[in-house]
Design a protein around this motif. Structure first.
Motif, PDB file in Angstrom:
ATOM      1  N   GLY A 200      29.047  42.614  42.742  1.00  0.00           N
ATOM      2  CA  GLY A 200      29.646  43.265  43.850  1.00  0.00           C
ATOM      3  C   GLY A 200      30.804  44.608  42.851  1.00  0.00           C
ATOM      4  O   GLY A 200      31.094  44.977  42.013  1.00  0.00           O
ATOM      5  N   PRO A 201      31.671  44.874  43.933  1.00  0.00           N
ATOM      6  CA  PRO A 201      32.186  45.985  43.724  1.00  0.00           C
ATOM      7  C   PRO A 201      33.648  46.331  42.740  1.00  0.00           C
ATOM      8  O   PRO A 201      34.201  47.474  42.430  1.00  0.00           O
TER       9      PRO A 201
ATOM     10  N   PRO B 223      22.273  38.644  45.689  1.00  0.00           N
ATOM     11  CA  PRO B 223      22.102  39.969  45.939  1.00  0.00           C
ATOM     12  C   PRO B 223      24.112  39.986  45.606  1.00  0.00           C
ATOM     13  O   PRO B 223      24.539  39.291  45.425  1.00  0.00           O
ATOM     14  N   GLY B 224      24.507  41.511  45.682  1.00  0.00           N
ATOM     15  CA  GLY B 224      26.062  41.391  45.922  1.00  0.00           C
ATOM     16  C   GLY B 224      26.218  42.690  47.054  1.00  0.00           C
ATOM     17  O   GLY B 224      25.268  43.503  47.314  1.00  0.00           O
ATOM     18  N   VAL B 225      27.718  42.836  46.740  1.00  0.00           N
ATOM     19  CA  VAL B 225      28.197  43.883  48.357  1.00  0.00           C
ATOM     20  C   VAL B 225      27.989  44.442  47.269  1.00  0.00           C
ATOM     21  O   VAL B 225      28.065  45.373  46.527  1.00  0.00           O
ATOM     22  N   THR B 226      26.846  45.839  48.500  1.00  0.00           N
ATOM     23  CA  THR B 226      27.098  47.352  47.052  1.00  0.00           C
ATOM     24  C   THR B 226      28.300  48.176  47.354  1.00  0.00           C
ATOM     25  O   THR B 226      28.820  48.154  48.602  1.00  0.00           O
ATOM     26  N   SER B 227      28.955  48.752  46.027  1.00  0.00           N
ATOM     27  CA  SER B 227      30.044  49.909  46.342  1.00  0.00           C
ATOM     28  C   SER B 227      29.099  51.026  47.553  1.00  0.00           C
ATOM     29  O   SER B 227      30.126  50.614  48.221  1.00  0.00           O
ATOM     30  N   ALA B 228      28.213  50.668  48.028  1.00  0.00           N
ATOM     31  CA  ALA B 228      27.425  51.929  49.096  1.00  0.00           C
ATOM     32  C   ALA B 228      28.176  52.103  50.219  1.00  0.00           C
ATOM     33  O   ALA B 228      28.817  52.688  50.351  1.00  0.00           O
ATOM     34  N   VAL B 229      28.586  50.790  50.261  1.00  0.00           N
ATOM     35  CA  VAL B 229      29.593  50.136  51.552  1.00  0.00           C
ATOM     36  C   VAL B 229      30.824  49.749  51.641  1.00  0.00           C
ATOM     37  O   VAL B 229      31.120  50.148  52.570  1.00  0.00           O
ATOM     38  N   ALA B 230      30.930  48.683  50.690  1.00  0.00           N
ATOM     39  CA  ALA B 230      32.293  47.981  50.173  1.00  0.00           C
ATOM     40  C   ALA B 230      33.101  49.595  49.766  1.00  0.00           C
ATOM     41  O   ALA B 230      34.354  49.614  50.767  1.00  0.00           O
TER      42      ALA B 230
ATOM     43  N   PRO C 240      32.262  42.741  37.099  1.00  0.00           N
ATOM     44  CA  PRO C 240      34.066  42.029  37.654  1.00  0.00           C
ATOM     45  C   PRO C 240      33.602  42.059  36.175  1.00  0.00           C
ATOM     46  O   PRO C 240      32.701  39.840  36.643  1.00  0.00           O
ATOM     47  N   THR C 241      33.539  41.704  35.099  1.00  0.00           N
ATOM     48  CA  THR C 241      34.210  40.771  33.929  1.00  0.00           C
ATOM     49  C   THR C 241      35.376  40.514  33.205  1.00  0.00           C
ATOM     50  O   THR C 241      35.079  39.418  32.576  1.00  0.00           O
ATOM     51  N   GLU C 242      36.446  40.639  34.434  1.00  0.00           N
ATOM     52  CA  GLU C 242      37.458  39.489  34.129  1.00  0.00           C
ATOM     53  C   GLU C 242      37.465  38.791  34.835  1.00  0.00           C
ATOM     54  O   GLU C 242      36.452  37.811  35.686  1.00  0.00           O
ATOM     55  N   LEU C 243      37.506  37.350  34.002  1.00  0.00           N
ATOM     56  CA  LEU C 243      37.528  36.375  33.973  1.00  0.00           C
ATOM     57  C   LEU C 243      36.073  35.483  34.175  1.00  0.00           C
ATOM     58  O   LEU C 243      35.720  34.429  34.089  1.00  0.00           O
ATOM     59  N   LEU C 244      35.106  36.470  33.041  1.00  0.00           N
ATOM     60  CA  LEU C 244      34.174  36.314  33.515  1.00  0.00           C
ATOM     61  C   LEU C 244      34.503  34.800  31.946  1.00  0.00           C
ATOM     62  O   LEU C 244      32.607  33.713  31.957  1.00  0.00           O
TER      63      LEU C 244
ATOM     64  N   GLY D 272      36.969  51.877  43.334  1.00  0.00           N
ATOM     65  CA  GLY D 272      37.338  51.028  44.624  1.00  0.00           C
ATOM     66  C   GLY D 272      37.602  49.625  43.932  1.00  0.00           C
ATOM     67  O   GLY D 272      37.129  49.323  43.262  1.00  0.00           O
ATOM     68  N   TYR D 273      38.048  49.526  44.731  1.00  0.00           N
ATOM     69  CA  TYR D 273      39.141  47.964  44.677  1.00  0.00           C
ATOM     70  C   TYR D 273      39.714  47.362  43.475  1.00  0.00           C
ATOM     71  O   TYR D 273      40.296  46.384  42.682  1.00  0.00           O
ATOM     72  N   SER D 274      40.636  48.761  42.257  1.00  0.00           N
ATOM     73  CA  SER D 274      41.177  48.716  41.353  1.00  0.00           C
ATOM     74  C   SER D 274      42.490  48.791  42.368  1.00  0.00           C
ATOM     75  O   SER D 274      42.726  50.190  43.127  1.00  0.00           O
ATOM     76  N   PRO D 275      43.609  49.134  40.814  1.00  0.00           N
ATOM     77  CA  PRO D 275      44.860  49.805  41.512  1.00  0.00           C
ATOM     78  C   PRO D 275      45.027  50.796  41.184  1.00  0.00           C
ATOM     79  O   PRO D 275      46.092  51.856  41.793  1.00  0.00           O
ATOM     80  N   GLN D 276      43.750  51.738  40.813  1.00  0.00           N
ATOM     81  CA  GLN D 276      43.464  52.991  40.227  1.00  0.00           C
ATOM     82  C   GLN D 276      43.091  53.577  41.363  1.00  0.00           C
ATOM     83  O   GLN D 276      42.616  54.698  42.004  1.00  0.00           O
ATOM     84  N   GLN D 277      42.571  53.083  42.827  1.00  0.00           N
ATOM     85  CA  GLN D 277      41.570  53.275  43.743  1.00  0.00           C
ATOM     86  C   GLN D 277      42.541  54.461  44.431  1.00  0.00           C
ATOM     87  O   GLN D 277      43.519  54.905  44.407  1.00  0.00           O
TER      88      GLN D 277
END
Ligand code: SAH
Length: 361
Positions: free
Chosen positions: A114-115, A218-225, A142-146, A300-305
């Motif tokens: 995902g994104p 599959p994952g949620v693609t950034s192209a759409v998300a 997404p590597t946080e909490l990996l 996208g989806y980060s605090p810096q979006q």
């Protein structure tokens, strides 16, 4: 029923075959336990000496310290019953966990992470991580909490910085195949969807060439998300009934620009920060009006979006002070107005005829 006990610094016996118990062992170690892998016989002998110490008040040696917990993974059922009785006499908790499959040949899961937001990873992706022996991950995954999601796995960073391939694709594939052929459950974790500019297809070919079983999650693609995170729908009734996702990794040829300009609908550009000026100039040259709305959504989806809304004619002069940075998704099309303008103006601008009565409500 659920019982929880704190295993931090506690001695835990994990009883079973090294292959079937490997992930369980790693999970207890990751939780801070002093987990040791034993065969049923070794476990019985260690409990015997703990029992002797217990009943004779003799001084406990290192091998006679009783564990706080025994985790039974696999082995002979009679041995399990024996051990359970011994454990009960010593008031030691004993539990059972599902053994991992003993695969002659491993398996690869290509997982779309995902994104970037953990909430947008699929449950199947999370399950694959929980079952993984090895995880190869890259920059946008997404590597946080990996290490929490894949507690038993060796984590290998194969991250690629733009223009700088930390680990060449060929080497990534070699590591992935080599680890799988050793019998491991390998997860190849990628940002977005593995098959959208993710080189997932090449990794599938590597698996097939080497006869390694694989699954694509599959994952949620950034192209759409990522546009969605900025409130931009890629399709909208009466405004856009198609969207095209393109890579801006390399400059567009004149023929491509002509096709893009004439496509209608929404154009979504990934990896397009470096070629943005060439793209917007080319689209205008090939007939797209300078007033066509454009949005750039960075990180996208980060605090810096950050979302920048402009037009294909107006963006170039803004770029100097914006210092747009990758990763960013660029959206070109009338749908950008959905997020940016008063809805009634949107209808006018898009030439949508609505009855006055409808607009007034
Ligand atoms: N497989 C991925 C795309 C990989 S290409 C997917 O399906 O999403 C990498 C490009 O994706 C980046 O250059 C950027 O254009 C886009 N991207 C990925 N994550 C992003 C994010 N969180 N914010 C903005 N753009 C992102």
């Amino acid at each position: 029923m659920q019982v929880s006990i704190d295993v931090t610094d506690a001695l835990v016996f994990v009883v079973g075959h090294p292959v079937s118990a490997r992930r369980i062992l790693a999970r207890y170690r990751a939780a801070g336990a002093d987990a040791v892998l034993l065969t049923p016989d070794q476990a019985r002998m260690r409990l015997n000496s703990a029992e002797t110490v217990h009943s004779s008040d003799a001084k406990a040696g290192p091998s006679s310290v009783p564990p706080r917990l025994i985790v039974w993974v696999d082995g002979d059922e009679l041995h399990r019953i024996d051990l359970a009785q011994q454990a009960a006499r010593l008031s030691i908790w004993m539990t059972r966990e599902k053994p991992a499959a003993r695969l002659p040949r491993g398996h690869v899961s290509l997982v779309g992470g995902g994104p970037g937001d953990l909430g947008l990873m699929t449950m199947a992706g999370r399950q694959a991580l929980a079952d993984a022996d090895v995880v190869l991950f890259d920059r946008l995954a997404p590597t946080e909490l990996l290490s929490e999601f894949a507690p038993a796995a060796e984590l290998i960073d194969v991250g690629k910085l733009p223009g700088h391939h930390a680990v060449p694709q060929r080497v990534i594939e070699d590591i992935m195949i080599e680890k799988a052929l050793l019998g491991n459950e390998v997860v190849r974790l990628k940002g977005g969807d593995p098959f959208v500019f993710g080189r997932g297809g090449e990794e599938v070919i590597a698996c097939r060439t080497n006869d390694v079983p694989y699954t694509v999650i599959p994952g949620v693609t950034s192209a759409v998300a990522v546009p969605a995170a900025a409130g931009i729908p890629l399709t909208h009734r009466e405004i856009s009934r198609a969207f095209t996702v393109v890579s801006g990794h390399a400059p567009f040829s004149d023929i491509e620009l002509g096709h893009r300009a004439g496509l209608g609908g929404t154009l979504v550009v990934l990896m397009g920060v470096g070629t943005l000026v060439q793209l917007v100039n080319g689209l205008q040259r090939r007939g797209m009006p300078a007033t066509m709305p454009l949005a750039i959504i960075e990180q996208g989806y980060s605090p810096q979006q950050r979302t920048t809304i402009s037009t294909i004619g107006g963006i170039t002069e803004k770029l100097g002070h914006l210092s747009v940075r990758s990763p960013a998704v660029i959206v070109i099309g009338e749908v950008v107005r959905v997020a940016s303008e008063d809805p009634s103006e949107l209808c006018e601008a898009s030439g949508i005829i609505r009855s006055a009565a409808k607009l007034a409500t």
